[in-house]
Design an enzyme around this catalytic site. Structure first.
Site, PDB file in Angstrom:
ATOM      1  N   GLY A  14     -19.084  19.762  26.135  1.00  0.00           N
ATOM      2  CA  GLY A  14     -19.543  18.365  26.142  1.00  0.00           C
ATOM      3  C   GLY A  14     -18.686  17.514  25.221  1.00  0.00           C
ATOM      4  O   GLY A  14     -18.369  17.929  24.113  1.00  0.00           O
ATOM      5  N   ARG A  75     -16.071  22.528  31.414  1.00  0.00           N
ATOM      6  CA  ARG A  75     -16.604  23.856  31.100  1.00  0.00           C
ATOM      7  C   ARG A  75     -15.967  24.776  32.149  1.00  0.00           C
ATOM      8  O   ARG A  75     -16.184  24.592  33.342  1.00  0.00           O
ATOM      9  CB  ARG A  75     -18.128  23.872  31.201  1.00  0.00           C
ATOM     10  CG  ARG A  75     -18.803  22.829  30.273  1.00  0.00           C
ATOM     11  CD  ARG A  75     -20.312  23.018  30.254  1.00  0.00           C
ATOM     12  NE  ARG A  75     -21.036  21.799  29.889  1.00  0.00           N
ATOM     13  CZ  ARG A  75     -21.312  21.435  28.634  1.00  0.00           C
ATOM     14  NH1 ARG A  75     -20.939  22.167  27.619  1.00  0.00           N
ATOM     15  NH2 ARG A  75     -21.987  20.321  28.399  1.00  0.00           N
ATOM     16  N   ASP A 106     -20.493  25.443  20.596  1.00  0.00           N
ATOM     17  CA  ASP A 106     -20.565  26.906  20.469  1.00  0.00           C
ATOM     18  C   ASP A 106     -19.932  27.658  21.641  1.00  0.00           C
ATOM     19  O   ASP A 106     -19.270  28.679  21.440  1.00  0.00           O
ATOM     20  CB  ASP A 106     -21.993  27.385  20.191  1.00  0.00           C
ATOM     21  CG  ASP A 106     -22.966  26.999  21.291  1.00  0.00           C
ATOM     22  OD1 ASP A 106     -22.602  26.151  22.131  1.00  0.00           O
ATOM     23  OD2 ASP A 106     -24.078  27.546  21.316  1.00  0.00           O
ATOM     24  N   THR A 129     -19.462  18.485  18.621  1.00  0.00           N
ATOM     25  CA  THR A 129     -20.660  18.438  19.474  1.00  0.00           C
ATOM     26  C   THR A 129     -21.671  17.490  18.841  1.00  0.00           C
ATOM     27  O   THR A 129     -21.816  17.477  17.616  1.00  0.00           O
ATOM     28  CB  THR A 129     -21.318  19.828  19.635  1.00  0.00           C
ATOM     29  OG1 THR A 129     -22.625  19.660  20.201  1.00  0.00           O
ATOM     30  CG2 THR A 129     -21.462  20.589  18.334  1.00  0.00           C
ATOM     31  N   ASP A 131     -24.701  17.919  19.023  1.00  0.00           N
ATOM     32  CA  ASP A 131     -25.916  18.695  18.734  1.00  0.00           C
ATOM     33  C   ASP A 131     -26.050  19.119  17.267  1.00  0.00           C
ATOM     34  O   ASP A 131     -27.147  19.451  16.823  1.00  0.00           O
ATOM     35  CB  ASP A 131     -25.965  19.961  19.608  1.00  0.00           C
ATOM     36  CG  ASP A 131     -25.937  19.650  21.095  1.00  0.00           C
ATOM     37  OD1 ASP A 131     -26.302  18.522  21.463  1.00  0.00           O
ATOM     38  OD2 ASP A 131     -25.532  20.533  21.876  1.00  0.00           O
ATOM     39  N   ASP A 133     -25.243  21.865  15.964  1.00  0.00           N
ATOM     40  CA  ASP A 133     -25.843  23.202  15.905  1.00  0.00           C
ATOM     41  C   ASP A 133     -24.849  24.304  15.541  1.00  0.00           C
ATOM     42  O   ASP A 133     -25.039  25.455  15.914  1.00  0.00           O
ATOM     43  CB  ASP A 133     -26.521  23.526  17.255  1.00  0.00           C
ATOM     44  CG  ASP A 133     -25.546  23.463  18.423  1.00  0.00           C
ATOM     45  OD1 ASP A 133     -24.408  22.999  18.234  1.00  0.00           O
ATOM     46  OD2 ASP A 133     -25.921  23.888  19.531  1.00  0.00           O
ATOM     47  N   ARG A 175     -29.606  20.242  22.979  1.00  0.00           N
ATOM     48  CA  ARG A 175     -29.678  21.571  23.601  1.00  0.00           C
ATOM     49  C   ARG A 175     -30.862  22.334  23.014  1.00  0.00           C
ATOM     50  O   ARG A 175     -31.983  21.948  23.255  1.00  0.00           O
ATOM     51  CB  ARG A 175     -28.364  22.337  23.420  1.00  0.00           C
ATOM     52  CG  ARG A 175     -28.112  23.311  24.568  1.00  0.00           C
ATOM     53  CD  ARG A 175     -26.796  24.006  24.415  1.00  0.00           C
ATOM     54  NE  ARG A 175     -25.674  23.193  24.764  1.00  0.00           N
ATOM     55  CZ  ARG A 175     -25.213  23.037  26.015  1.00  0.00           C
ATOM     56  NH1 ARG A 175     -25.794  23.662  27.001  1.00  0.00           N
ATOM     57  NH2 ARG A 175     -24.188  22.279  26.259  1.00  0.00           N
TER      58      ARG A 175
HETATM   59  O1  F6P Z   1     -23.845  20.103  23.917  1.00  0.00           O
HETATM   60  C1  F6P Z   1     -23.845  18.734  24.113  1.00  0.00           C
HETATM   61  C2  F6P Z   1     -24.841  18.334  25.166  1.00  0.00           C
HETATM   62  O2  F6P Z   1     -24.807  16.922  25.292  1.00  0.00           O
HETATM   63  C3  F6P Z   1     -26.274  18.816  24.938  1.00  0.00           C
HETATM   64  O3  F6P Z   1     -26.952  18.031  23.999  1.00  0.00           O
HETATM   65  C4  F6P Z   1     -26.847  18.750  26.330  1.00  0.00           C
HETATM   66  O4  F6P Z   1     -27.896  19.664  26.483  1.00  0.00           O
HETATM   67  C5  F6P Z   1     -25.664  19.151  27.189  1.00  0.00           C
HETATM   68  O5  F6P Z   1     -24.488  18.896  26.420  1.00  0.00           O
HETATM   69  C6  F6P Z   1     -25.570  18.415  28.504  1.00  0.00           C
HETATM   70  O6  F6P Z   1     -24.512  18.940  29.219  1.00  0.00           O
HETATM   71  P1  F6P Z   1     -23.881  18.297  30.541  1.00  0.00           P
HETATM   72  O7  F6P Z   1     -23.005  17.164  30.105  1.00  0.00           O
HETATM   73  O8  F6P Z   1     -23.132  19.401  31.150  1.00  0.00           O
HETATM   74  O9  F6P Z   1     -25.022  17.779  31.349  1.00  0.00           O
END
Ligand code: F6P
Length: 326
Positions: A14, A75, A106, A129, A131, A133, A175
């Site tokens: 992300g 990803r 992560d 990130t 998050d 985390d 997340r």
């Molecule tokens: O890890 C960053 C994040 O924004 C999380 O907070 C969220 O759960 C996820 O990525 C969303 O991912 P995507 O952009 O693939 O929907």
């Protein structure tokens, strides 16, 4: 490991505001120290497809203030396979890249850890990130900007919540971590935060009702961390509708707007320091570490520690929020 002459840099997972500031810092510090830099596009995918371009100082001009990532991100499923990583390694060698700087969360750092173990490649991670985390760093790149975005949104929701005397559940990202929800709630003056870290200990909705969360007000805002563990904002709204039908409930899911925007000063400085430290680390012969800032000091955190998923929330903050929401 031979002498390092060329650094490859990529952003993965992300996107987070401040990633561009980190790309700029890595590029400029590497060039300052006589190293060549190559930008790898679309995360690990670019290593597989060979989307790689040499970066000069000008390639990173005017990007410190931009959200997102100029290198794009993805990803990459193929990189999770040994065959995929072999192709990535072969391309890296073909391009003359001796070491990698990976900016991401992560999942991205897990990829770097495996890659560095399988092949003799020095990999350095930067925590990118929203998050927050990753263990071993006070904050991650993008977290502060996302918090400020949440504040901006909640301040606006408060106007309508107060006018209609409603209870709002505002779902924020994170997340499986509650940092954005907890600190966002404190900063926004919300009545409560529902976070995964304490979901199994108490029924947080019962707590709210028990504490009389509407004692002194006719409207309330509760921040809910998205997570299968909390069940998300819709879950709590449904529960209130069924269990406490007197409340006029609404839900706002902030979603991906939390990932955008110009990075705050905090995130720009953090990303700049971490980017510079990544080059220092490579020149010192470090590998398989994430760079963090702990109590204002640059630290090297082994990948395995950073991604263990046990960065604790500060329990003191849970109490502060409780005390302030009377
Ligand atoms: O890890 C960053 C994040 O924004 C999380 O907070 C969220 O759960 C996820 O990525 C969303 O991912 P995507 O952009 O693939 O929907």
């Amino acid at each position: 490991m031979g002498t390092i002459k060329c650094i490859g840099i990529l952003t993965s997972g992300g996107d987070a505001p401040g990633m561009n500031a980190a790309i700029r810092a890595v590029t400029r510090c590497a060039i300052y120290n006589g190293l060549q830099v190559k930008g790898i596009y679309r995360g690990y995918k670019g290593l597989l497809t060979g989307e790689i371009k040499e970066f000069k100082s000008q390639n990173v001009s005017n990007i410190i203030q931009q959200g997102g990532t100029i290198l794009k991100t993805a990803r990459c499923k193929e990189f999770t396979t040994p065959e995929g990583r072999q192709i990535a390694y072969d391309n890296m060698k073909k391009e003359g890249i001796d070491a990698l700087v990976v900016i991401g969360g992560d999942g991205s750092l897990t990829g770097a850890r495996i890659f560095a173990q399988e092949f003799d490649v020095p990999c350095i991670g930067l925590p990118g990130t929203i998050d927050n985390d990753l263990y071993g760093t006070d904050t991650t790149i993008g977290y502060d900007t996302a918090l400020n975005t949440i504040l901006d949104a909640v301040d606006k929701i408060r106007d309508t919540a107060t006018s209609h005397e409603r209870l709002f559940f505002v779902e924020v990202m994170g997340r499986d971590a509650g940092f954005l929800a907890l600190n966002g709630a404190i900063a926004a003056g919300a009545e409560a935060a529902i976070i995964p870290e304490i979901s199994t200990e108490v029924d947080q909705l019962e707590e709210l009702i028990k504490n009389g969360f509407r004692k002194s007000k006719n409207s309330s805002i509760v921040l809910v961390a998205e997570s299968p563990i909390t069940g998300g904002a819709m879950h709590y709204a449904e529960r209130v509708k069924n269990e406490y039908p007197d409340y006029d409930v609404r839900v706002t899911i902030l979603g991906h707007l939390q990932r955008g925007g110009s990075p705050t000063a905090h995130d720009r400085i953090l990303a700049s320091r971490l980017g510079a430290a990544a080059i220092d680390a490579i020149m010192e012969g470090q590998r398989n570490v994430m760079i963090g800032i702990d109590h204002d000091q640059v630290v090297y955190v082994p990948f395995t520690k950073a991604i263990k998923k046990d960065k604790p929330i500060n329990r003191e903050l849970v109490n502060v929020l409780k005390e302030l929401s009377i």
